[in-house]
Design a protein around this motif. Structure first.
Motif, mmCIF file in Angstrom:
data_model
loop_
_atom_site.group_PDB
_atom_site.id
_atom_site.type_symbol
_atom_site.label_atom_id
_atom_site.label_comp_id
_atom_site.label_asym_id
_atom_site.label_seq_id
_atom_site.Cartn_x
_atom_site.Cartn_y
_atom_site.Cartn_z
ATOM 1 N N UNK A 26 0.812 -1.216 0.000
ATOM 2 C CA UNK A 26 0.000 0.000 0.000
ATOM 3 C C UNK A 26 0.847 1.268 0.000
ATOM 4 N N UNK A 27 2.166 1.137 0.204
ATOM 5 C CA UNK A 27 3.072 2.281 0.065
ATOM 6 C C UNK A 27 3.542 2.454 -1.369
ATOM 7 N N UNK A 28 3.180 1.490 -2.239
ATOM 8 C CA UNK A 28 3.614 1.544 -3.631
ATOM 9 C C UNK A 28 4.918 0.820 -3.890
ATOM 10 N N UNK A 29 5.496 0.192 -2.855
ATOM 11 C CA UNK A 29 6.757 -0.538 -3.033
ATOM 12 C C UNK A 29 6.502 -1.872 -3.734
ATOM 13 N N UNK A 30 7.428 -2.250 -4.609
ATOM 14 C CA UNK A 30 7.311 -3.516 -5.318
ATOM 15 C C UNK A 30 7.731 -4.667 -4.416
ATOM 16 N N UNK A 31 6.854 -5.655 -4.288
ATOM 17 C CA UNK A 31 7.167 -6.886 -3.561
ATOM 18 C C UNK A 31 7.592 -7.971 -4.548
ATOM 19 N N UNK A 32 6.819 -8.112 -5.633
ATOM 20 C CA UNK A 32 7.144 -9.062 -6.702
ATOM 21 C C UNK A 32 6.939 -8.343 -8.029
ATOM 22 N N UNK A 33 7.917 -8.415 -8.905
ATOM 23 C CA UNK A 33 7.805 -7.757 -10.203
ATOM 24 C C UNK A 33 6.756 -8.448 -11.070
ATOM 25 N N UNK A 34 6.215 -7.705 -12.025
ATOM 26 C CA UNK A 34 5.139 -8.220 -12.887
ATOM 27 C C UNK A 34 5.730 -9.124 -13.975
ATOM 28 N N UNK A 35 5.756 -10.438 -13.688
ATOM 29 C CA UNK A 35 6.285 -11.355 -14.690
ATOM 30 C C UNK A 35 5.676 -12.753 -14.608
ATOM 31 N N UNK A 36 4.560 -12.891 -13.871
ATOM 32 C CA UNK A 36 3.954 -14.210 -13.704
ATOM 33 C C UNK A 36 2.520 -14.210 -14.221
ATOM 34 N N UNK A 37 2.031 -15.389 -14.571
ATOM 35 C CA UNK A 37 0.656 -15.522 -15.046
ATOM 36 C C UNK A 37 -0.342 -15.579 -13.895
#
Length: 258
Positions: A181-192
């Protein structure tokens, strides 16, 4: 002299790379460090009259007239109400106004503003209580309740990660990732697909560092799954037909998967 200058330059480059690497690891390591909004007082409730909705305050006074088809109150301690009306059957969407407790329109600079629904089994109030998603030019971003931009509109989709308050599933170019909710990336967008491993169902939110994520990729019409820990490190390769966390074995330093 030239050798000394070269050595100094190399040292400077190493230090810069080291600092950038440290920053990257620190950001990733802190991506689960966020605070959830606590609601200590219910100041606003829904009012229903003649199948229309409005809002009353804790004194029973009407602050939003019951003229709307639906209203979301994402945080009942705060005067922010997402009011929906004039349902469009073609695009299956409502027109939306965001009002305060004086029935004044707020956040009108954003084209569409929506509450983020969460699983009601993990919270009595089924919304993220400090952030909203908004849509501009066909993309979604995040704002806080004052309208400050947390994440610019760059995602095709933003929704709650099921089972974990404060973590959001995001979609970009048909791939999924996770942000907080802070906008920090936890997992990058690369999975289905991405799912939380359900470890938080029966434990305190302070145990966030022990959760994991089941990631999936499409393989000729079927899915294969792998596993990431809370830091986004891959623990299992994406090759299994099913993965689930074994909940009846709880140890501080171990994760059991079946």
């Amino acid at each position: 002299m030239k050798k000394s200058i070269i050595v100094i330059c190399i040292i400077v480059i190493i230090l810069i790379v080291g600092l950038l690497t440290f920053k990257a690891f620190s950001t990733n390591g802190n991506s689960l460090n966020y605070e959830l909004e606590k609601v200590s007082e219910i100041n606003y409730k829904l009012l229903k009259q003649n199948n229309k909705f409005g809002v009353i305050n804790k004194n029973g006074e009407v602050v939003v007239s019951p003229i709307y088809d639906e209203i979301d109150i994402p945080n009942p301690s705060k005067p922010l109400f997402i009011c929906m009306y004039d349902y469009n059957t073609e695009n299956e969407q409502y027109s939306i106004k965001v009002l305060n407790d004086k029935s004044e329109q707020i956040l009108y600079e954003y084209f569409i503003v929506e509450a983020i629904e969460i699983n009601p089994t993990i919270s009595e109030i089924p919304y993220e209580k400090s952030v909203l998603k908004y849509k501009q030019n066909g993309k979604y971003g995040l704002i806080d309740f004052e309208g400050n931009v947390i994440v610019k509109p760059k995602y095709e989709q933003i929704e709650a990660l099921d089972g974990v308050e404060g973590l959001l599933l995001v979609k970009d170019k048909e791939n999924y990732g996770v942000i907080n909710i802070n906008g920090d990336t936890v997992i990058k967008e690369k999975y289905d697909s991405i799912q939380a491993d359900s470890y938080l169902t029966n434990i305190n939110l302070s145990e966030l560092e022990k959760i994991g994520f089941i990631i999936g990729e499409s393989d000729n019409g079927s899915f294969k799954y792998g596993y990431l820990n809370s830091k986004g490190e891959q623990i299992l390769d994406i090759k299994y037909s099913q993965i689930q966390r074994i909940q009846n074995i709880i140890e501080n330093n171990n994760t059991y998967l079946g």
